[in-house]
Design a protein around this motif. Structure first.
Motif, PDB file in Angstrom:
ATOM      1  N   GLY A  15       0.808  -1.212   0.000  1.00 23.08           N
ATOM      2  CA  GLY A  15       0.000   0.000   0.000  1.00 23.08           C
ATOM      3  C   GLY A  15       0.842   1.264   0.000  1.00 23.08           C
ATOM      4  N   SER A  16       1.954   1.248   0.728  1.00 24.38           N
ATOM      5  CA  SER A  16       2.847   2.409   0.760  1.00 24.38           C
ATOM      6  C   SER A  16       3.485   2.642  -0.604  1.00 24.38           C
ATOM      7  CB  SER A  16       3.952   2.193   1.793  1.00 24.38           C
ATOM      8  OG  SER A  16       3.410   1.982   3.051  1.00 24.38           O
ATOM      9  N   THR A  40      -0.149   5.884   4.667  1.00 25.08           N
ATOM     10  CA  THR A  40      -0.833   4.599   4.501  1.00 25.08           C
ATOM     11  C   THR A  40      -1.075   3.934   5.851  1.00 25.08           C
ATOM     12  OG1 THR A  40       0.253   4.362   2.372  1.00 25.08           O
ATOM     13  CG2 THR A  40      -0.743   2.392   3.297  1.00 25.08           C
ATOM     14  N   GLU A  76      -6.950   9.113   4.113  1.00 27.30           N
ATOM     15  CA  GLU A  76      -5.755   9.276   3.286  1.00 27.30           C
ATOM     16  C   GLU A  76      -5.852  10.512   2.406  1.00 27.30           C
ATOM     17  OE1 GLU A  76      -4.472   5.932   1.008  1.00 27.30           O
ATOM     18  OE2 GLU A  76      -4.280   4.651   2.775  1.00 27.30           O
TER      19      GLU A  76
END
Length: 125
Positions: A15-16, A40, A76
């Motif tokens: 995800g990062s 994230t 986010e």
């Protein structure tokens, strides 16, 4: 328990990377992998917190995982918008594209993990 921790770390790292890559595609110049990791991490903690609150209030039902995920994506978006001071369209493109890239990269990981899990749990005989 160790398997769960390992999968959580893999999901966080994918995800990062996805947010960093999508931020580069959305022309956010100041995004680094470290900042993407922290954003994230906070977003994923927000997903867990939203799910916990929904369970505690009695509103959460099986199949409603989309609502905590939307809340996490919104967190986010707010963080990317406030940290990098970019317009809202770049923010939306970066976060949504990061989510799509994460899903596309995680599908083969889950398939391989399921196959490996089934192979390692074969009955001995």
């Amino acid at each position: 328990m160790l398997e769960t921790l390992l999968m959580a770390v893999v999901i966080l790292l994918i995800g990062s990377f996805s947010l960093w890559y999508a931020g580069r595609l959305a022309l956010i110049r100041d995004i680094t992998l470290k900042k993407a990791f922290l954003i994230t991490l906070i977003g994923y903690v927000g997903i867990g917190a939203a799910r916990t609150v929904l369970i505690y209030t009695g509103y959460y039902r099986p199949g409603m995982l989309w609502l905590p995920i939307l809340i996490g994506l919104f967190i986010e978006m707010i963080l990317v918008n406030q940290i990098f001071r970019v317009n809202i369209w770049k923010t939306v493109i970066a976060v949504v594209a990061g989510f799509i890239i994460t899903v596309v990269l995680l599908l083969p990981v889950f398939v391989m993990a399921g196959g490996l899990w089934a192979y390692l749990n074969l009955p001995k005989g």
